[in-house]
Design a protein around this motif. Structure first.
Motif, PDB file in Angstrom:
ATOM      1  N   ALA A 136      -5.233  -4.444   1.564  1.00 40.34           N
ATOM      2  CA  ALA A 136      -4.688  -3.253   0.900  1.00 40.34           C
ATOM      3  C   ALA A 136      -5.407  -2.990  -0.404  1.00 40.34           C
ATOM      4  CB  ALA A 136      -3.201  -3.430   0.635  1.00 40.34           C
ATOM      5  N   LYS A 137      -5.637  -1.710  -0.675  1.00 39.97           N
ATOM      6  CA  LYS A 137      -6.196  -1.268  -1.960  1.00 39.97           C
ATOM      7  C   LYS A 137      -7.533  -1.924  -2.273  1.00 39.97           C
ATOM      8  CE  LYS A 137      -1.494  -0.704  -3.720  1.00 39.97           C
ATOM      9  NZ  LYS A 137      -0.511  -1.107  -4.756  1.00 39.97           N
ATOM     10  N   GLU A 184      -5.119   3.362   1.997  1.00 39.74           N
ATOM     11  CA  GLU A 184      -5.311   2.175   1.170  1.00 39.74           C
ATOM     12  C   GLU A 184      -5.383   0.891   1.988  1.00 39.74           C
ATOM     13  OE1 GLU A 184      -2.332   1.976  -1.819  1.00 39.74           O
ATOM     14  OE2 GLU A 184      -3.032   3.755  -2.879  1.00 39.74           O
ATOM     15  N   ALA A 213       0.858  -1.184   0.000  1.00 42.08           N
ATOM     16  CA  ALA A 213       0.000   0.000   0.000  1.00 42.08           C
ATOM     17  C   ALA A 213       0.889   1.228   0.000  1.00 42.08           C
ATOM     18  CB  ALA A 213      -0.905   0.006   1.229  1.00 42.08           C
ATOM     19  N   SER A 214       0.450   2.280  -0.657  1.00 37.95           N
ATOM     20  CA  SER A 214       1.262   3.489  -0.731  1.00 37.95           C
ATOM     21  C   SER A 214       0.860   4.525   0.309  1.00 37.95           C
ATOM     22  CB  SER A 214       1.164   4.109  -2.135  1.00 37.95           C
ATOM     23  OG  SER A 214      -0.179   4.434  -2.440  1.00 37.95           O
TER      24      SER A 214
END
Length: 283
Positions: free
Chosen positions: A196-197, A92, A87-88
């Motif tokens: 994530a995301k 997210e 994840a960034s």
């Protein structure tokens, strides 16, 4: 090498764990404004521990304070490949039980609380030498190539890899961040799931959270171990959060070789020398 780690479902879990350990949110700088048995209490009520007029440090200031090259022999420090991140940003990451989110953030190199600034780095023992990695997805590899790739991972991660993060807070934000981690350790004993995301198929399931003896560093500290369910196999990772005034240092250590190796896994934890080196820079 465990044969279950070579099964297709197992490969996905291993790949997910690898991404979580080495690539999740890991960069050399960033900014983030989103939202007793394993801990040591506040050692200071004034000075660094005072909250009335505490000002947060900036990203640039934290970059100068995070442990790095020249601060500790036997380790190399580097950012993870941005393209491989789990994840960034914290936005997210979705955690089924919100109270467990601070643990997920520690395990992904992000700030555990609503920080003004944060930076992080990946610390790897020099004995664990990097190897050339294939650009092919593990899911697309034939069995022999997959076996070679997993053996390469085991060799590369022969030592304990640790993501170190620093986050800074206004007022009593650092104390609140520490409380959120401590409360999560106590309230999430039965585990939690992080995604994530929004990719439900890539969810990482943790089945148990246990308090561990904290280092006693800084003004207060809390440590924990998290057990992950990897297609029937168990992998244990370690985390710790330490407050130094308005700054919170977090550590997340994982030894993938312990998971992939045959036989009884060896004991490991967050390297004490790494915590000591970071504490020295924040003193």
């Amino acid at each position: 090498m465990k044969r279950s780690a070579l099964s297709r479902p197992g490969v996905a879990v291993v790949a997910s764990a690898l991404a979580l350990a080495l690539a999740t949110g890991c960069s050399d700088s960033g900014s983030d404004s989103s939202s007793g048995s394993g801990s040591t209490g506040d050692k200071a009520t004034g000075g660094k521990g005072a909250t009335a007029t505490v000002k947060a440090l900036s990203d640039a200031e934290l970059k100068k304070l995070i442990v790095g090259k020249g601060d500790l022999d036997g380790y190399r420090f580097a950012a993870a490949d941005q393209s491989e991140r789990f994840a960034s940003s914290k936005e997210e990451i979705t955690v089924a039980d919100e109270k467990c989110a601070p643990l997920a953030y520690v395990l992904t190199g992000f700030a555990p609380g609503d920080s003004t600034a944060y930076v992080n780095t990946m610390a790897t023992p020099v004995e664990a030498k990097p190897t050339a990695s294939s650009t092919k997805s593990m899911e697309d590899m034939p069995d022999k190539e997959l076996d070679d790739a997993l053996n390469s991972i085991t060799d590369t991660l022969g030592g304990t890899v640790t993501i170190v993060s620093l986050s800074s807070y206004e007022g009593d934000g650092a104390q609140k961040a520490m409380s959120s981690v401590s409360d999560a350790v106590k309230g999430c004993a039965s585990g939690f799931t992080a995604t994530a995301k929004g990719a439900k198929d890539d969810a990482q399931k943790f089945t148990k959270v246990e308090a561990e003896k904290a280092s006693g560093s800084g003004d207060e500290s809390v440590a924990f171990a998290v057990t992950g369910d990897a297609d029937g196999d168990k992998i244990v990772v370690h985390g710790e959060a330490v407050r130094h005034g308005s700054t919170v240092a977090t550590y997340y250590s994982m030894n993938l070789a312990v998971f992939l190796a045959d036989g009884k896994p060896k004991e490991y934890g967050i390297p004490a020398e790494l915590i000591k080196a970071q504490a020295g820079k924040l003193a």
